[in-house]
Design an enzyme around this catalytic site. Sequence first.
Site, PDB file in Angstrom:
ATOM      1  N   GLU A  63      28.747  42.101 -28.076  1.00  0.00           N
ATOM      2  CA  GLU A  63      30.150  41.995 -28.471  1.00  0.00           C
ATOM      3  C   GLU A  63      30.957  43.188 -27.958  1.00  0.00           C
ATOM      4  O   GLU A  63      32.083  43.034 -27.479  1.00  0.00           O
ATOM      5  CB  GLU A  63      30.264  41.915 -29.994  1.00  0.00           C
ATOM      6  CG  GLU A  63      29.615  40.671 -30.605  1.00  0.00           C
ATOM      7  CD  GLU A  63      28.175  40.915 -31.035  1.00  0.00           C
ATOM      8  OE1 GLU A  63      27.765  40.325 -32.039  1.00  0.00           O
ATOM      9  OE2 GLU A  63      27.456  41.678 -30.340  1.00  0.00           O
ATOM     10  N   CYS A  86      26.200  41.786 -35.965  1.00  0.00           N
ATOM     11  CA  CYS A  86      25.543  42.670 -36.932  1.00  0.00           C
ATOM     12  C   CYS A  86      26.575  43.365 -37.821  1.00  0.00           C
ATOM     13  O   CYS A  86      27.731  43.549 -37.452  1.00  0.00           O
ATOM     14  CB  CYS A  86      24.678  43.700 -36.208  1.00  0.00           C
ATOM     15  SG  CYS A  86      25.612  44.934 -35.272  1.00  0.00           S
ATOM     16  N   ARG A 195       5.776  38.521 -18.752  1.00  0.00           N
ATOM     17  CA  ARG A 195       5.017  39.678 -19.226  1.00  0.00           C
ATOM     18  C   ARG A 195       5.921  40.839 -19.622  1.00  0.00           C
ATOM     19  O   ARG A 195       5.620  41.581 -20.554  1.00  0.00           O
ATOM     20  CB  ARG A 195       4.040  40.145 -18.149  1.00  0.00           C
ATOM     21  CG  ARG A 195       2.834  39.245 -17.925  1.00  0.00           C
ATOM     22  CD  ARG A 195       2.013  39.747 -16.749  1.00  0.00           C
ATOM     23  NE  ARG A 195       0.825  38.932 -16.503  1.00  0.00           N
ATOM     24  CZ  ARG A 195       0.015  39.092 -15.461  1.00  0.00           C
ATOM     25  NH1 ARG A 195       0.277  40.059 -14.572  1.00  0.00           N
ATOM     26  NH2 ARG A 195      -1.037  38.318 -15.295  1.00  0.00           N
ATOM     27  N   LEU A 215      -3.200  42.332 -14.474  1.00  0.00           N
ATOM     28  CA  LEU A 215      -2.385  42.178 -15.689  1.00  0.00           C
ATOM     29  C   LEU A 215      -1.211  43.158 -15.712  1.00  0.00           C
ATOM     30  O   LEU A 215      -0.943  43.811 -16.716  1.00  0.00           O
ATOM     31  CB  LEU A 215      -3.243  42.354 -16.947  1.00  0.00           C
ATOM     32  CG  LEU A 215      -4.459  41.435 -17.067  1.00  0.00           C
ATOM     33  CD1 LEU A 215      -5.231  41.741 -18.345  1.00  0.00           C
ATOM     34  CD2 LEU A 215      -4.052  39.973 -17.025  1.00  0.00           C
ATOM     35  N   ARG A 218       3.942  43.791 -11.519  1.00  0.00           N
ATOM     36  CA  ARG A 218       4.289  44.352 -10.206  1.00  0.00           C
ATOM     37  C   ARG A 218       5.206  43.464  -9.372  1.00  0.00           C
ATOM     38  O   ARG A 218       5.848  43.958  -8.438  1.00  0.00           O
ATOM     39  CB  ARG A 218       3.009  44.647  -9.420  1.00  0.00           C
ATOM     40  CG  ARG A 218       2.180  43.412  -9.116  1.00  0.00           C
ATOM     41  CD  ARG A 218       0.783  43.749  -8.595  1.00  0.00           C
ATOM     42  NE  ARG A 218       0.000  42.553  -8.331  1.00  0.00           N
ATOM     43  CZ  ARG A 218      -0.652  41.884  -9.270  1.00  0.00           C
ATOM     44  NH1 ARG A 218      -0.587  42.291 -10.525  1.00  0.00           N
ATOM     45  NH2 ARG A 218      -1.339  40.797  -8.962  1.00  0.00           N
TER      46      ARG A 218
END
Length: 377
Positions: A63, A86, A195, A215, A218
């Site tokens: 916002e 919020c 990821r 894992l 990259r």
Amino acid sequence: MHSFPRLVQLNRDDEAYLERARVIAHQGWGKVHPNPMVGCVLVKNGHIIGEGYHEIFGGPHAELLALERARSEPAGATAYVSLEPCNHFGKTPPCTQALVRAGIRRVVFGATDPGIVSAGGAGALRDAGVQVIGPVWGDREARAENPFFTHAVRHQRPFVALKLAMSLDAKIASASGVRTRITGTEAEREVHRLRTGFDSIMVGAGTVRADNPRLTTRLVPPGREPVKRVLLMPRADVDITSAVLEDTGRFPVHIFCLDKEANVSMQFESSGVHIEQVAADSGDNSLLDLEAVLGRCHELGFRSVLCEGGARLAAGLLKLSLVDRLYLFISPRALGGEGVPGFSEDANHTDWDNYSAACRPAAFGTDTLITLDRIVD
């Protein structure tokens, strides 16, 4: 657009602008967690005059950015926000106050803020004389948009997503122990992007030995922080030359095992790898207790886990109803009778009626991604 039932029916223009806010919110994936992704679109006299999304953890909210970037005076405009503005002082001031000060006449928001501290923005806006429409989305759609944020409010364990790359005949490898490339480069890049939004990536011992994965992320720009790599190795028998043990300074590795022997701990922890000892599964003392694993992940601060196989680990998580989201990458090929099934017989215990589409299927090259969320009452 989503096909979820709406709590509030909007006209065509309101629906389109709220959808725009939802779309731009997703640009914050991997950059704002554990905060939610939020998008905001300001519209005045039928024209978009400004928009913004939560770009980085600790940075200005959607916002505030939309108001800063408004091309004309925002007084009298409508703000379309994917999440209820919020109403608390955190790393930034309350968005409700900024909207009121700017003279925003009307706010349309998608999901209710489930936070204990941050909620209540809609009421504060109404008290200030702003017309408020929302929440437009129900709980299922809200969870689909910000799964980790919503999950963390209700559960004392990480949000668990299971990713499987499968052939048309639901196989994940051509044969047991054989590394098999199922999907193409576009799907692989999307996996790396996914990821970046998770705190940790989890695989089982079989996947480490057969695929020798790295894992990492990259193939895409880095997210907010390096992802942690979690290996479920009951005997801690990972080869010290495995690719997953490379670059542990940047991408930490946590090996979960049954016995934290001194020589094993010294061998790996001297290389920047952390050894986590957990209890054995009550039904098979050669396997790890998956609930204990996730409990330890929670203690380590991992709010979200992306499990990338293999089949036994996937079946175990599904059997225990621990999978909150499924990412199924389907390749237009068949592997035949010798192939390894993506779902073992244990997966037959899963109540598949408890899963439904989180969004529309998406194409990545010739592969198709189907995303399913577990329905939570």
